[in-house]
Write an enzyme that holds these catalytic residues in place. Structure first.
Site, PDB file in Angstrom:
ATOM      1  N   GLY A  30       0.748  -1.188  -0.147  1.00 35.56           N
ATOM      2  CA  GLY A  30      -0.114  -0.039  -0.002  1.00 35.56           C
ATOM      3  C   GLY A  30       1.042   1.340  -0.369  1.00 35.56           C
TER       4      GLY A  30
ATOM      5  CB  ILE B  34       2.719   2.752   4.963  1.00 33.09           C
ATOM      6  CG1 ILE B  34       2.339   3.901   5.205  1.00 33.09           C
ATOM      7  CG2 ILE B  34       4.408   2.245   5.399  1.00 33.09           C
ATOM      8  CD1 ILE B  34       1.799   3.509   7.009  1.00 33.09           C
TER       9      ILE B  34
ATOM     10  NE  ARG C  29      -5.879  -6.832   2.366  1.00 30.13           N
ATOM     11  CZ  ARG C  29      -7.311  -6.118   3.266  1.00 30.13           C
ATOM     12  NH1 ARG C  29      -7.724  -6.338   3.208  1.00 30.13           N
ATOM     13  NH2 ARG C  29      -6.425  -4.603   2.724  1.00 30.13           N
TER      14      ARG C  29
ATOM     15  NE  ARG D 277      -3.064  -0.139  14.447  1.00 27.58           N
ATOM     16  CZ  ARG D 277      -2.969   0.558  13.759  1.00 27.58           C
ATOM     17  NH1 ARG D 277      -1.450   0.596  14.241  1.00 27.58           N
ATOM     18  NH2 ARG D 277      -3.670   1.385  13.532  1.00 27.58           N
TER      19      ARG D 277
ATOM     20  CD  GLU E  57       1.490  -0.452  20.933  1.00 24.86           C
ATOM     21  OE1 GLU E  57       1.300   0.770  20.464  1.00 24.86           O
ATOM     22  OE2 GLU E  57       1.780  -1.348  20.000  1.00 24.86           O
TER      23      GLU E  57
ATOM     24  CG  HIS F 185       2.683   2.680  17.702  1.00 27.81           C
ATOM     25  ND1 HIS F 185       1.797   1.679  17.591  1.00 27.81           N
ATOM     26  CD2 HIS F 185       2.863   3.403  16.782  1.00 27.81           C
ATOM     27  CE1 HIS F 185       0.890   2.296  17.369  1.00 27.81           C
ATOM     28  NE2 HIS F 185       1.901   2.661  15.769  1.00 27.81           N
TER      29      HIS F 185
ATOM     30  N   GLY G 172       6.353   5.199  14.746  1.00 32.68           N
ATOM     31  CA  GLY G 172       5.895   5.110  13.555  1.00 32.68           C
ATOM     32  C   GLY G 172       5.780   6.485  12.486  1.00 32.68           C
TER      33      GLY G 172
END
Length: 321
Positions: A156, A158, A178, A239, A268, A286, A288
């Site tokens: 995608g 990112i 997918r 995730r 988390e 986390h 990002g």
């Protein structure tokens, strides 16, 4: 009647100004995620909820808010914390914040690739511990990424941004997901679409950029890790639950893969304890999207979604069931 906007945690002033033009804003004073009971109580009577990725917002939360609730704005790209079907079934608009954090997250992902392959964390810890050292040709040897294969799971926005960075380092790109990317995207990146099993078997670095769904939960499990090359590295900035952390710790202990770089975690903020003690694992909390510019843009986009819906307009970035 004035709309009430419930914000579950601190957001930048730029976003608060946008929200204040659409209604009365209340921000949780708790410097932590709200418990489920606290969340339901906090949103009572709200016309809009601005939530964070730790907030589980489902039908029960919507019912607690009451019939005035029109919009739930998630300050994140992923929305696995939302029951989108339950909210939409109650006539509530759901939004997220795509696009604005693409480059920041891609930067972090490639930073983890370099940190774990070049053993940067080990080197810094050695210096900070004041351990005596001297340069020699066998000192803290890492692995070069030039001419190596980067396997991207989920090409995608990112994933594509990570691929562009990898091209600058001379890496070959393969990907799975997918669906297949557009032909022009593949051509621009020199990216080859391969089955997931082939990607695992042939990649020197596997970087995860797929959404968290029932199908991708524990996508990287013991079997997947055993399928990777012994000298390969795993990177996760999507995730936490996409990776089975206990299985990852087992694989690292057994030497089945060379190392891992993780920015997100299965439970988390807790981290599998065995990962904390491993030198060949780079861990970040986390981060990002953690630049001033990006986090501000995320919050402002969420606020603009809320303001648009509450004033009778269309959402900018709607999530549909």
């Amino acid at each position: 009647m004035t709309s009430t906007i419930a914000v579950t945690r601190w957001i930048p002033d730029e976003a608060l100004k946008v929200l204040a033009e659409a209604g009365e804003v209340k921000v949780s004073r708790a410097d932590r995620p709200l418990t489920p009971d606290e969340l339901r109580e906090f949103v009572r009577g709200a016309s809009a909820i601005v939530g964070m990725l730790q907030d589980r917002i489902d039908g029960a939360v919507a019912d607690a808010a009451g019939p005035r609730l029109k919009v739930v704005a998630n300050v994140a790209v992923g929305y696995d914390n939302l029951d989108v079907a339950a909210l939409a079934g109650r006539g509530i608009t759901v939004t997220n914040t795509p696009g604005v954090l693409t480059d920041a997250t891609a930067d972090l992902a490639f930073g983890l690739i370099l940190a774990v392959t070049r053993r940067l964390g080990e080197g810094e810890r050695l210096l900070r511990s004041r351990t005596p050292w001297s340069f020699h040709l066998g000192f803290l040897l890492g692995s070069s990424v030039q001419d190596k294969t980067l396997g991207i799971v989920g090409l995608g926005q990112i994933g594509q941004a990570v691929a562009r960075r990898a091209l600058g380092f001379g890496m070959r790109i393969v990907y799975s997901g997918r669906s297949r990317a557009a032909e022009d995207v593949e051509k621009a990146l020199g990216a080859e679409y391969v089955p997931f099993e082939e990607l695992l078997a042939n990649s020197d670095v596997v970087s995860l950029h797929c959404p968290l769904t029932p199908e991708t939960r524990h996508l990287i499990d013991a079997d997947a890790l055993r399928s990777m090359k012994p000298g390969a590295y795993l990177i996760n900035t999507t995730r936490g639950p996409v990776v089975h952390e206990a299985a990852l710790a087992d694989a690292l202990e057994a030497g089945e893969i060379a190392g891992a770089g993780l920015d997100v975690f299965e439970a988390e903020p807790e981290v599998e304890p065995r990962l904390l003690d491993r030198e060949n694992v780079v861990l970040t909390p986390h981060l990002g999207s953690a630049t001033v510019e990006t986090r501000t843009a995320m919050a402002v986009l969420a606020a603009e979604n809320v303001a648009s819906v509450l004033t009778g307009g269309n959402p900018l970035t709607e999530v549909r069931p």
